[in-house]
Design an enzyme around this catalytic site. Sequence first.
Site, PDB file in Angstrom:
ATOM      1  N   GLU A   1       0.802  -1.226   0.000  1.00  0.00           N
ATOM      2  CA  GLU A   1       0.000   0.000   0.000  1.00  0.00           C
ATOM      3  C   GLU A   1       0.833   1.274   0.000  1.00  0.00           C
ATOM      4  OE1 GLU A   1      -2.450  -0.189   3.539  1.00  0.00           O
ATOM      5  OE2 GLU A   1      -0.764  -0.818   4.773  1.00  0.00           O
TER       6      GLU A   1
ATOM      7  N   CYS B   1      -7.058  -6.083  -1.773  1.00  0.00           N
ATOM      8  CA  CYS B   1      -8.006  -6.045  -0.649  1.00  0.00           C
ATOM      9  C   CYS B   1      -8.552  -4.639  -0.406  1.00  0.00           C
ATOM     10  CB  CYS B   1      -7.382  -6.589   0.622  1.00  0.00           C
ATOM     11  SG  CYS B   1      -5.969  -5.624   1.194  1.00  0.00           S
TER      12      CYS B   1
HETATM   13  C1  PEP Z   1      -6.027  -0.537   2.149  1.00  0.00           C
HETATM   14  O1  PEP Z   1      -5.253   0.318   2.558  1.00  0.00           O
HETATM   15  O2  PEP Z   1      -6.377  -0.651   0.967  1.00  0.00           O
HETATM   16  C2  PEP Z   1      -6.636  -1.503   3.070  1.00  0.00           C
HETATM   17  C3  PEP Z   1      -7.245  -2.577   2.608  1.00  0.00           C
HETATM   18  O3  PEP Z   1      -6.581  -1.299   4.389  1.00  0.00           O
HETATM   19  P1  PEP Z   1      -7.282  -0.108   5.205  1.00  0.00           P
HETATM   20  O4  PEP Z   1      -8.459   0.381   4.431  1.00  0.00           O
HETATM   21  O5  PEP Z   1      -7.644  -0.747   6.496  1.00  0.00           O
HETATM   22  O6  PEP Z   1      -6.180   0.891   5.329  1.00  0.00           O
HETATM   23 MG    MG Z   2      -4.301   0.355   4.477  1.00  0.00          MG
END
Ligand code: PEP
Ligand code: MG
Length: 581
Positions: A431, A502
């Site tokens: 990310e 995700c």
């Molecule tokens: C993301 O950063 O895409 C992720 C799935 O996690 P979060 O939304 O919890 O940061």
């Molecule tokens: Mg994240």
Amino acid sequence: MELAGVGVSPGIAVGEALLVEREAIAVFRLLLPPGELEGEVQRLRRAVEASREQLQAIKERLARQIGSPHAYLFDAQLLMLEDPMLLDRTVAVIREEHLNAAWALRTVAERLQALFEEFSDAYLKERRTDLDDVLGRIQLNLAGTPGAPSLSRLPRPHVLVAEEIPPSEAAELDWENILAVITDGGSATSHTAILARSRGVPAVVGLRDATRRIPAGALVVVDGERGRVEVEPSQPALAGYRAAQERARVEEERLQGTRALKAATRDGVGVRLLANAEFPEEARTAALYGAEGIGLFRSEYLLGRALTWPSEERQVEVYQGLLDAVSPFPVTIRTWDVGREDLAPGGPSSPNPALGERALRLLARDPAPFLAQVRALLRAAAHGPIRMMFPFVGGPRDLRLARELVGRAVGELAREGLPFRADVPVGLTLELPSAALTADLLAREADFFSVGTNDLIQYLLAVDRMDPRVAPLYEPLHPAVLRAVKRVVDAADAAGRPVSVCGEMAADPLQALVLIGLGVRELSMSPAAIPRVKAAVRAATAASARSAAAACLDMATAEEIEDHLRRALGLASGTGVVVPS
Ligand code: PEP
Ligand code: MG
């Protein structure tokens, strides 16, 4: 650091600072049926009586400790409790306006507070603090009386209108009775939004001043698809919304029927659809929506309202429960993705928490909670297929830190003779731009990647995902995002590592198809989004997704890319409208 203020009581003291925070309680307006009004008046009287007893006890204790002349300080508050302007008026509002006691008290309080504001006398003005103190006490006592409505126990369905909903509160909302959520702040990827989606509850966030503009009790229509909220719509408009709502319901039913169908494109390419979960109950809903496992479990919920680290034993129990809920499918558990600000709200904060001390960066400060979590994951893995995922990894060095931690936990558990698995796959939420640019290096050392597009977009485009003012700039289809995903998928493929997505992009049918076109074969999303994405996958061919994605990689703007994808893949936007009945 030296702070300057006004000395008001002399003397010098040295000692450990105890930081005190005030907790506000949520107060909301409920319109009550006539039969419940007297009960509400009784609850108010009991709360006022309890407040009087508490204040009297405080006053007596003070008189014993420092002498009666000082105990008069509480007389002002005791007198306020007797004042007909407070109690009688609140009772009248309950009876006349058919309101719950907490809200009736709040409306009366507002008028009284306004009166105090007008005083020019400094002493009288200062009594405003007493008034607020008394009101706060009655509200707390009201919330504590048996049968008190609360956001975790609403008497009937409502559209929730709030400035923001903190994640801990969102977790405890009475979701069964929440038709929709609308907030002044927040964004598509704020956790309340994610939670609402996973519950199938429409939500519109980033409205800025909805709480000021929507009168309590007003009829509102929330269109969670288009991000629109209409207050007191006309009859014809309402009829239109109800028809749209019915169409959406029929469509939802149709999609639910797809649970047993395979997620494969028309030309036979299988795509694994997994669920994201924030709470253990969601793991069970995930199975209902046909998820083939949990692709992202955000473990932070385990910190609870008190924001304290859970014990290793409790974690083992929760992780095993997740495995049971989706057995025989695997569960990918993300390790602590928190910042210092999340752990101690109101404390010293980084000027930019998203770029500050968070996740593995907290390891140096306090390794114990990370070690406990890794140990719990290794132990739970003896019960079923678990994958361990580290968030906020900036490159190979961070991943090595994570691996060292795992190695340490393995050593400890082996010495202790507890049952565990040492070969749990260790991967990362990809990310950060620095991770995307070093994906080839990371692929040598990671067992899998899961692309967290929510953060990847924010960091790549320098657009704060929590700031509604820049929300239009948060473009999942920005060329930089597609190019980054392509690079990561290629690096993973070259090293033979599995890669999933995700982030919320996976939950949007059009965006999911472009991800598939870029080579992604595993998508993890809010459970409720699965049927819709599955339908899009089944209607498309991998070949057309591939050629559409390839064309997009050469396009300059998100608009051009979106236009092209819509035309090439033949997808129109759907609708998800909710109207309170
Ligand atoms: C993301 O950063 O895409 C992720 C799935 O996690 P979060 O939304 O919890 O940061
Ligand atoms: Mg994240």
